[in-house]
Design a protein around this motif. Sequence first.
Motif, PDB file in Angstrom:
ATOM      1  N   GLU A   1       0.793  -1.399  -0.032  1.00 62.04           N
ATOM      2  CA  GLU A   1       0.205  -0.149  -0.067  1.00 62.04           C
ATOM      3  C   GLU A   1       0.729   1.346  -0.080  1.00 62.04           C
ATOM      4  OE1 GLU A   1      -4.071  -0.914  -0.359  1.00 62.04           O
ATOM      5  OE2 GLU A   1      -3.347   1.130   0.108  1.00 62.04           O
ATOM      6  N   LEU A   2       0.318   2.191  -0.438  1.00 69.67           N
ATOM      7  CA  LEU A   2       0.914   3.629  -0.535  1.00 69.67           C
ATOM      8  C   LEU A   2       0.593   4.331   0.604  1.00 69.67           C
ATOM      9  CD1 LEU A   2       3.193   5.288  -2.183  1.00 69.67           C
ATOM     10  CD2 LEU A   2       1.175   6.315  -3.468  1.00 69.67           C
ATOM     11  N   ASN A   3       0.841   4.411   1.777  1.00 67.81           N
ATOM     12  CA  ASN A   3       0.560   4.872   3.205  1.00 67.81           C
ATOM     13  C   ASN A   3       0.653   6.379   2.729  1.00 67.81           C
ATOM     14  OD1 ASN A   3       0.409   2.535   5.476  1.00 67.81           O
ATOM     15  ND2 ASN A   3       1.031   1.997   3.347  1.00 67.81           N
ATOM     16  N   LYS A   4      -0.106   7.371   3.417  1.00 73.05           N
ATOM     17  CA  LYS A   4      -0.028   8.842   3.190  1.00 73.05           C
ATOM     18  C   LYS A   4      -0.109   9.250   4.936  1.00 73.05           C
ATOM     19  CE  LYS A   4      -2.673   8.499  -0.847  1.00 73.05           C
ATOM     20  NZ  LYS A   4      -3.193   7.042  -0.621  1.00 73.05           N
ATOM     21  N   GLY A   5       0.480  10.422   4.804  1.00 73.97           N
ATOM     22  CA  GLY A   5       0.517  10.985   6.473  1.00 73.97           C
ATOM     23  C   GLY A   5       1.212  12.129   6.337  1.00 73.97           C
ATOM     24  N   TRP A   6       1.889  12.787   7.375  1.00 77.02           N
ATOM     25  CA  TRP A   6       2.612  14.042   7.670  1.00 77.02           C
ATOM     26  C   TRP A   6       4.005  13.739   8.408  1.00 77.02           C
ATOM     27  CZ3 TRP A   6       3.668  15.312  12.770  1.00 77.02           C
ATOM     28  CH2 TRP A   6       2.876  14.500  13.669  1.00 77.02           C
TER      29      TRP A   6
ATOM     30  N   MET B   1       1.412   8.156   9.807  1.00 75.78           N
ATOM     31  CA  MET B   1       0.745   7.618   8.655  1.00 75.78           C
ATOM     32  C   MET B   1      -0.644   7.265   8.961  1.00 75.78           C
ATOM     33  SD  MET B   1       2.636   7.545   5.939  1.00 75.78           S
ATOM     34  CE  MET B   1       4.483   7.919   5.701  1.00 75.78           C
ATOM     35  N   ASP B   2      -1.536   7.593   7.981  1.00 76.73           N
ATOM     36  CA  ASP B   2      -3.061   7.337   8.414  1.00 76.73           C
ATOM     37  C   ASP B   2      -3.222   5.869   8.456  1.00 76.73           C
ATOM     38  OD1 ASP B   2      -3.193  10.197   8.030  1.00 76.73           O
ATOM     39  OD2 ASP B   2      -4.003  10.084   5.870  1.00 76.73           O
ATOM     40  N   GLU B   3      -4.441   5.576   8.934  1.00 77.77           N
ATOM     41  CA  GLU B   3      -4.689   4.183   9.017  1.00 77.77           C
ATOM     42  C   GLU B   3      -4.955   3.352   7.368  1.00 77.77           C
ATOM     43  OE1 GLU B   3      -7.973   2.619  11.928  1.00 77.77           O
ATOM     44  OE2 GLU B   3      -9.060   2.587   9.865  1.00 77.77           O
ATOM     45  N   GLU B   4      -4.165   2.117   7.566  1.00 78.46           N
ATOM     46  CA  GLU B   4      -4.705   1.648   6.488  1.00 78.46           C
ATOM     47  C   GLU B   4      -5.160  -0.005   6.854  1.00 78.46           C
ATOM     48  OE1 GLU B   4      -4.005   2.449   3.455  1.00 78.46           O
ATOM     49  OE2 GLU B   4      -2.916   4.403   3.698  1.00 78.46           O
ATOM     50  N   LYS B   5      -5.912  -0.727   5.770  1.00 80.11           N
ATOM     51  CA  LYS B   5      -6.512  -1.793   5.833  1.00 80.11           C
ATOM     52  C   LYS B   5      -5.979  -2.970   4.854  1.00 80.11           C
ATOM     53  CE  LYS B   5     -10.747   0.493   6.733  1.00 80.11           C
ATOM     54  NZ  LYS B   5     -12.401   0.807   6.546  1.00 80.11           N
ATOM     55  N   LEU B   6      -6.017  -4.085   5.340  1.00 81.52           N
ATOM     56  CA  LEU B   6      -5.636  -5.203   4.577  1.00 81.52           C
ATOM     57  C   LEU B   6      -6.536  -6.596   4.652  1.00 81.52           C
ATOM     58  CD1 LEU B   6      -3.644  -7.312   3.124  1.00 81.52           C
ATOM     59  CD2 LEU B   6      -2.578  -7.826   5.246  1.00 81.52           C
ATOM     60  N   ASP B   7      -7.259  -6.506   3.569  1.00 78.42           N
ATOM     61  CA  ASP B   7      -8.401  -7.320   3.712  1.00 78.42           C
ATOM     62  C   ASP B   7      -7.994  -9.120   3.629  1.00 78.42           C
ATOM     63  OD1 ASP B   7     -10.566  -9.221   3.018  1.00 78.42           O
ATOM     64  OD2 ASP B   7     -11.536  -7.932   1.254  1.00 78.42           O
ATOM     65  N   VAL B   8      -8.166  -9.719   4.662  1.00 80.42           N
ATOM     66  CA  VAL B   8      -7.570 -11.029   4.776  1.00 80.42           C
ATOM     67  C   VAL B   8      -8.892 -12.035   4.841  1.00 80.42           C
ATOM     68  CG1 VAL B   8      -5.518 -10.367   5.943  1.00 80.42           C
ATOM     69  CG2 VAL B   8      -7.563 -10.589   7.299  1.00 80.42           C
TER      70      VAL B   8
ATOM     71  N   LEU C   1      -8.175 -15.770   3.612  1.00 82.26           N
ATOM     72  CA  LEU C   1      -7.833 -16.689   4.685  1.00 82.26           C
ATOM     73  C   LEU C   1      -9.113 -16.719   6.026  1.00 82.26           C
ATOM     74  CD1 LEU C   1      -4.350 -15.073   5.508  1.00 82.26           C
ATOM     75  CD2 LEU C   1      -4.775 -17.245   4.294  1.00 82.26           C
ATOM     76  N   PHE C   2      -9.536 -15.512   6.360  1.00 78.86           N
ATOM     77  CA  PHE C   2     -10.662 -15.834   7.391  1.00 78.86           C
ATOM     78  C   PHE C   2     -11.940 -14.697   6.954  1.00 78.86           C
ATOM     79  CE2 PHE C   2      -6.094 -14.636   9.173  1.00 78.86           C
ATOM     80  CZ  PHE C   2      -5.764 -15.968   9.747  1.00 78.86           C
ATOM     81  N   PRO C   3     -12.764 -15.705   6.613  1.00 74.18           N
ATOM     82  CA  PRO C   3     -13.949 -14.771   5.808  1.00 74.18           C
ATOM     83  C   PRO C   3     -14.620 -13.637   7.052  1.00 74.18           C
ATOM     84  CG  PRO C   3     -14.422 -17.264   5.716  1.00 74.18           C
ATOM     85  CD  PRO C   3     -13.235 -17.093   6.621  1.00 74.18           C
ATOM     86  N   GLY C   4     -14.958 -12.580   6.188  1.00 76.97           N
ATOM     87  CA  GLY C   4     -15.379 -11.126   6.859  1.00 76.97           C
ATOM     88  C   GLY C   4     -14.139 -10.572   7.704  1.00 76.97           C
ATOM     89  N   THR C   5     -12.988 -10.886   7.664  1.00 77.87           N
ATOM     90  CA  THR C   5     -11.975 -10.320   8.591  1.00 77.87           C
ATOM     91  C   THR C   5     -11.137  -9.351   7.764  1.00 77.87           C
ATOM     92  OG1 THR C   5     -11.854 -12.434   9.567  1.00 77.87           O
ATOM     93  CG2 THR C   5      -9.884 -11.076   9.991  1.00 77.87           C
ATOM     94  N   VAL C   6     -10.683  -8.074   8.345  1.00 82.04           N
ATOM     95  CA  VAL C   6     -10.009  -7.132   7.966  1.00 82.04           C
ATOM     96  C   VAL C   6      -8.847  -6.817   8.888  1.00 82.04           C
ATOM     97  CG1 VAL C   6      -9.785  -4.651   7.237  1.00 82.04           C
ATOM     98  CG2 VAL C   6     -11.761  -6.283   6.412  1.00 82.04           C
ATOM     99  N   GLU C   7      -7.618  -6.494   8.593  1.00 81.45           N
ATOM    100  CA  GLU C   7      -6.563  -6.016   9.756  1.00 81.45           C
ATOM    101  C   GLU C   7      -6.596  -4.425   9.371  1.00 81.45           C
ATOM    102  OE1 GLU C   7      -5.292  -7.917  11.164  1.00 81.45           O
ATOM    103  OE2 GLU C   7      -5.647  -9.917  10.500  1.00 81.45           O
ATOM    104  N   LYS C   8      -6.575  -3.758  10.360  1.00 79.14           N
ATOM    105  CA  LYS C   8      -6.495  -2.232  10.359  1.00 79.14           C
ATOM    106  C   LYS C   8      -5.122  -1.817  10.931  1.00 79.14           C
ATOM    107  CE  LYS C   8     -11.598  -1.268  10.288  1.00 79.14           C
ATOM    108  NZ  LYS C   8     -12.496  -0.386  11.053  1.00 79.14           N
ATOM    109  N   TYR C   9      -4.356  -0.974  10.272  1.00 81.69           N
ATOM    110  CA  TYR C   9      -3.100  -0.705  10.869  1.00 81.69           C
ATOM    111  C   TYR C   9      -2.951   0.711  11.056  1.00 81.69           C
ATOM    112  CZ  TYR C   9      -1.718  -5.144   9.181  1.00 81.69           C
ATOM    113  OH  TYR C   9      -1.624  -6.855   8.991  1.00 81.69           O
ATOM    114  N   ASP C  10      -2.088   1.048  12.173  1.00 83.62           N
ATOM    115  CA  ASP C  10      -1.966   2.574  12.279  1.00 83.62           C
ATOM    116  C   ASP C  10      -0.601   2.710  12.924  1.00 83.62           C
ATOM    117  OD1 ASP C  10      -1.986   2.041  15.070  1.00 83.62           O
ATOM    118  OD2 ASP C  10      -4.268   3.100  14.878  1.00 83.62           O
TER     119      ASP C  10
END
Length: 206
Positions: free
Chosen positions: A157-162, A187-194, A197-206
Amino acid sequence: PVLLLISPGSIYAESQFTGPYIGAHIGYFESDDKGKEYSDGEFSDYTEDTSPKGEFFGLTAGINAVFGNNILVGIELDYDYRGKSDSSVQDFEGVPDNDYPVKTDVKDTASLKGKVGYLFNNDQTLAYVTAGYAIANIEREVVDNFSGEYESESQSELNKGWTAGLGLSNFVSDNLSVYAEYRYTEMDEEKLDVSNLFPGTVEKYD
């Protein structure tokens, strides 16, 4: 990051810091990438934390203008190659779960910043503050070893921030300056759709 820049100055200006410049730099960085797992919109009690760090190198270009009372204003663009990664495992309610390894790879970064500073030491030295827009190319991977078979999901991902920081620059000859700079970047929050691997699951990073 802490940067060391070597760049040419303008030999035609009243101040050596006036005008365009280019240079190269090296430095060291530390980062912290925190993630939380959400299943069907609800926090699943899984968390992750990786910390890529190490040396980097890059290029810088900018332009400065010097006004009355030794005040300098400038704009600067830089690019860094980092190529550093860190691996860990997810924690479930604070307890490491070795069935679910994770990895974060900081590939490269760039920023566009404004600069305001003060010249002293007969216009040979500049103390300044800087702030602006930052981006980072980050790849994250989540692995499922629970079934005994290696399955993974990754995304770059191209993460954006200040970014903001301060520095000190000094001319060592008519056309050569060096500087040291410290910067903090968020950096702003980013998401990884997994969900593969795990139905309905999203990883959120900050």
